[in-house]
Enzyme design. Structure first.
Site, PDB file in Angstrom:
ATOM      1  N   CYS A 219      25.248  12.784  41.268  1.00  0.00           N
ATOM      2  CA  CYS A 219      24.613  13.279  42.488  1.00  0.00           C
ATOM      3  C   CYS A 219      24.659  12.280  43.644  1.00  0.00           C
ATOM      4  O   CYS A 219      24.357  12.642  44.776  1.00  0.00           O
ATOM      5  CB  CYS A 219      23.149  13.637  42.196  1.00  0.00           C
ATOM      6  SG  CYS A 219      22.946  14.934  40.956  1.00  0.00           S
ATOM      7  N   HIS A 298      25.579  -0.282  41.331  1.00  0.00           N
ATOM      8  CA  HIS A 298      26.098   0.291  40.084  1.00  0.00           C
ATOM      9  C   HIS A 298      25.641  -0.581  38.922  1.00  0.00           C
ATOM     10  O   HIS A 298      25.992  -1.751  38.839  1.00  0.00           O
ATOM     11  CB  HIS A 298      27.631   0.333  40.143  1.00  0.00           C
ATOM     12  CG  HIS A 298      28.252   1.296  39.175  1.00  0.00           C
ATOM     13  ND1 HIS A 298      27.911   1.337  37.846  1.00  0.00           N
ATOM     14  CD2 HIS A 298      29.189   2.265  39.348  1.00  0.00           C
ATOM     15  CE1 HIS A 298      28.619   2.282  37.239  1.00  0.00           C
ATOM     16  NE2 HIS A 298      29.396   2.867  38.141  1.00  0.00           N
ATOM     17  N   HIS A 382      13.137   8.356  59.282  1.00  0.00           N
ATOM     18  CA  HIS A 382      13.243   9.571  58.477  1.00  0.00           C
ATOM     19  C   HIS A 382      13.886   9.244  57.125  1.00  0.00           C
ATOM     20  O   HIS A 382      14.851   8.479  57.064  1.00  0.00           O
ATOM     21  CB  HIS A 382      14.072  10.631  59.213  1.00  0.00           C
ATOM     22  CG  HIS A 382      13.574  10.932  60.592  1.00  0.00           C
ATOM     23  ND1 HIS A 382      12.416  11.650  60.822  1.00  0.00           N
ATOM     24  CD2 HIS A 382      14.060  10.576  61.817  1.00  0.00           C
ATOM     25  CE1 HIS A 382      12.220  11.741  62.131  1.00  0.00           C
ATOM     26  NE2 HIS A 382      13.193  11.099  62.748  1.00  0.00           N
ATOM     27  N   HIS A 386      17.219  12.108  47.679  1.00  0.00           N
ATOM     28  CA  HIS A 386      17.908  13.132  46.902  1.00  0.00           C
ATOM     29  C   HIS A 386      16.922  14.026  46.152  1.00  0.00           C
ATOM     30  O   HIS A 386      16.056  13.530  45.415  1.00  0.00           O
ATOM     31  CB  HIS A 386      18.864  12.461  45.914  1.00  0.00           C
ATOM     32  CG  HIS A 386      19.370  13.369  44.841  1.00  0.00           C
ATOM     33  ND1 HIS A 386      19.990  14.564  45.104  1.00  0.00           N
ATOM     34  CD2 HIS A 386      19.335  13.253  43.487  1.00  0.00           C
ATOM     35  CE1 HIS A 386      20.322  15.142  43.964  1.00  0.00           C
ATOM     36  NE2 HIS A 386      19.929  14.365  42.967  1.00  0.00           N
ATOM     37  N   HIS A 415      12.435  22.902  47.062  1.00  0.00           N
ATOM     38  CA  HIS A 415      11.796  24.217  46.931  1.00  0.00           C
ATOM     39  C   HIS A 415      12.718  25.341  47.401  1.00  0.00           C
ATOM     40  O   HIS A 415      12.834  26.381  46.745  1.00  0.00           O
ATOM     41  CB  HIS A 415      10.499  24.236  47.745  1.00  0.00           C
ATOM     42  CG  HIS A 415       9.712  25.506  47.608  1.00  0.00           C
ATOM     43  ND1 HIS A 415       9.910  26.604  48.430  1.00  0.00           N
ATOM     44  CD2 HIS A 415       8.717  25.856  46.736  1.00  0.00           C
ATOM     45  CE1 HIS A 415       9.085  27.566  48.080  1.00  0.00           C
ATOM     46  NE2 HIS A 415       8.349  27.144  47.054  1.00  0.00           N
ATOM     47  N   ASN A 419      18.152  21.609  43.407  1.00  0.00           N
ATOM     48  CA  ASN A 419      18.972  20.400  43.380  1.00  0.00           C
ATOM     49  C   ASN A 419      20.427  20.816  43.589  1.00  0.00           C
ATOM     50  O   ASN A 419      21.066  21.351  42.689  1.00  0.00           O
ATOM     51  CB  ASN A 419      18.800  19.675  42.040  1.00  0.00           C
ATOM     52  CG  ASN A 419      19.620  18.403  41.961  1.00  0.00           C
ATOM     53  OD1 ASN A 419      20.433  18.103  42.836  1.00  0.00           O
ATOM     54  ND2 ASN A 419      19.403  17.635  40.901  1.00  0.00           N
TER      55      ASN A 419
END
Length: 487
Positions: A219, A298, A382, A386, A415, A419
């Site tokens: 993702c 990573h 802001h 994710h 909502h 995802n």
């Protein structure tokens, strides 16, 4: 204590200005006391040192030219577009229940569907997931039985990608022949020819285009694609980079009983985004944002990190994505490392000083000292976290000391759209724009987690008061948000 902190932040942030005031006062006093004879002596001195002045001017000019030629090229985000699926693909919890029951009645003897206990677990997770009643799934999975063919998967991906790109091109009026770089990221679906080749074929992109396809990167691959585009735009002059972030559900629906694999079915939904980047100086006037920083972390060298999110077969031979119990600790550690790298880049001087002092104390004196968690709200306006799940958003809200309004874009996106994998951070940015909150000079931080295990960040600065683009995914529903959820 709060007042002491405010005084500290003010003094450190304006430290150099405060130190400069006595110097300015001294120079002004000396200048006011100069008489005509002193001025004539100064002019005489300058006339007899013309060679030195010429050399100094030449050195300054040469240094300025070198700096101008070697500085990184600015990367502008001209515009982006998020896919909005058709109403026929909307699903409610009740609709999911009906589909599962129909499929169980149709072919219960084959045991290709979860057992009753697993179905109960599935619905308990779904009800507490933070997803609403208007998320979207592919048409093929609404069929009874679900269609999981390669053709159906291609149709899903083509619908998502082409819709997002069509809207982006319509809004930007960019000629496809001017696009010099194409990057497509999709973690789970990577057919042959590749998805980037599919885009090249559809839009008849030029033959010397730099084409890249990123797979299996989870993702957080959307930020990886942006980082790759940024590097390429430093090399290739006066061009556009088209970045497409998506995921495919048709071929990746898990139909077994392993609970660690069923969670993905609860959270993931259809979505995708197309982003147009530019290094053309002329695009600064119309671009929405400029890219300030990308930070990639990573931790895959550690075995627990590498295996905490893994695609594999269950005991029955059915393929799914397994989540281990280590994922929470792995995610926390990876986020901490990413923040430790990003902090010095974006924090004001006051935050950097505290960050450095804590780092030295921890390294040299006491390793048990907690990491200093900066107040990112002093540097970032802001936050686009994710939308990987309610627990992930809760954890980052707590650890970063954020307010409910800071994580509102993430909760609202989860909502409304679920995802959507690597594209979720773009739905969140679109939400902020739709609410009219993005003002000129505001900084937006996109942060995403992915298998491997990775945590990647991108920081943008708004070049103007940003309004939502035409056909924004929030165009017809933003007034309903935020929504209060009770769990």
């Amino acid at each position: 204590m709060a007042n002491v902190k405010l005084v500290y932040y003010y003094l450190i942030s304006h430290f150099f200005k405060i130190c400069l005031l006595p110097l300015i006062a001294l120079v002004a006093t000396k200048a006011s006391n100069l008489n005509q004879e002193d001025v004539q002596n100064l002019w005489f001195h300058l006339q007899h040192n013309i060679v030195a002045l010429t050399i100094l001017f030449a050195v300054v000019t040469l240094g300025s030219v070198i700096h101008f030629m070697t500085r990184p090229r600015p990367v502008y985000l001209v515009d982006y577009s998020c896919h909005l699926p058709p109403p026929s693909q909307k699903v409610t919890v009740q609709k999911i229940v009906e589909c599962i029951n129909k499929n169980r009645e149709l072919d219960y003897s084959s045991k290709i569907l979860p057992e009753d206990s697993s179905v109960d677990f599935f619905f308990r997770v779904l009800q507490r997931s933070g997803l609403g009643e208007e998320t979207y799934v592919p048409e093929a999975l609404l069929n009874v039985p679900p269609i999981q063919t390669m053709e159906a998967a291609r149709m899903e991906t083509e619908q998502v990608i082409f819709d997002a790109i069509d809207n982006l091109l319509a809004n930007t009026k960019v000629n496809t022949r001017d696009i010099g770089i194409i990057i497509v990221n999709s973690s789970m679906f990577n057919p042959t020819p590749s998805l980037s080749a599919m885009v090249v074929n559809k839009y008849k992109l030029r033959s010397n285009i730099k084409s890249f396809n990123l797979g299996g990167m989870g993702c957080s691959a959307g930020v990886i694609a942006i980082d790759l585009a940024k590097d390429l735009l430093q090399v290739h002059k006066n061009t556009y980079a088209l970045v497409v972030s998506t995921e495919n559900l048709t071929r990746n629906l898990y139909i077994g009983d392993n609970r660690s694999m069923l969670v993905a079915n609860c959270l993931f939904r259809v979505g995708g985004a197309a982003i147009l980047l530019s290094n053309k100086s002329g695009d600064q006037r119309r671009a929405k944002y400029k890219l300030l920083h990308t930070v990639r972390t990573h931790t895959g060298a550690d075995d627990k990190s590498f295996r905490c999110v893994q695609q594999e077969d269950d005991d029955s031979g059915k393929t799914g994505v397994s989540l281990t119990k280590d994922i929470t600790s792995v995610a926390s550690r990876t986020i901490t490392k990413n923040i430790a790298t990003l902090g010095p880049l974006v924090l004001p001087l006051s935050g950097k000083v505290l960050f450095f002092i804590t780092y030295i104390r921890k390294k040299c004196f006491n390793d048990k000292i907690k990491h200093y968690v900066p107040d990112f709200k002093r540097a970032i306006d802001h936050f686009c976290i994710h939308a990987g799940g309610r627990a992930l958003i809760d954890e980052l809200e707590k650890n970063l000391g954020l307010l409910p309004i800071d994580v509102e874009p993430s909760r609202s996106t989860l909502h409304r759209f679920g995802n959507t994998s690597s594209s979720s951070i773009w739905y969140e940015l679109a939400y902020t724009e739709a609410k009219g909150r993005m003002k000129k000079g505001n900084k937006a931080w996109q942060i995403a987690l992915g298998s491997g295990f990775k945590c990647n960040s991108a920081v943008w600065v708004a070049l103007r008061n940003v309004k939502p683009s035409v056909n924004s995914p929030w165009e017809h529903c933003v007034a309903k948000y935020p929504i209060k959820l009770d769990f």
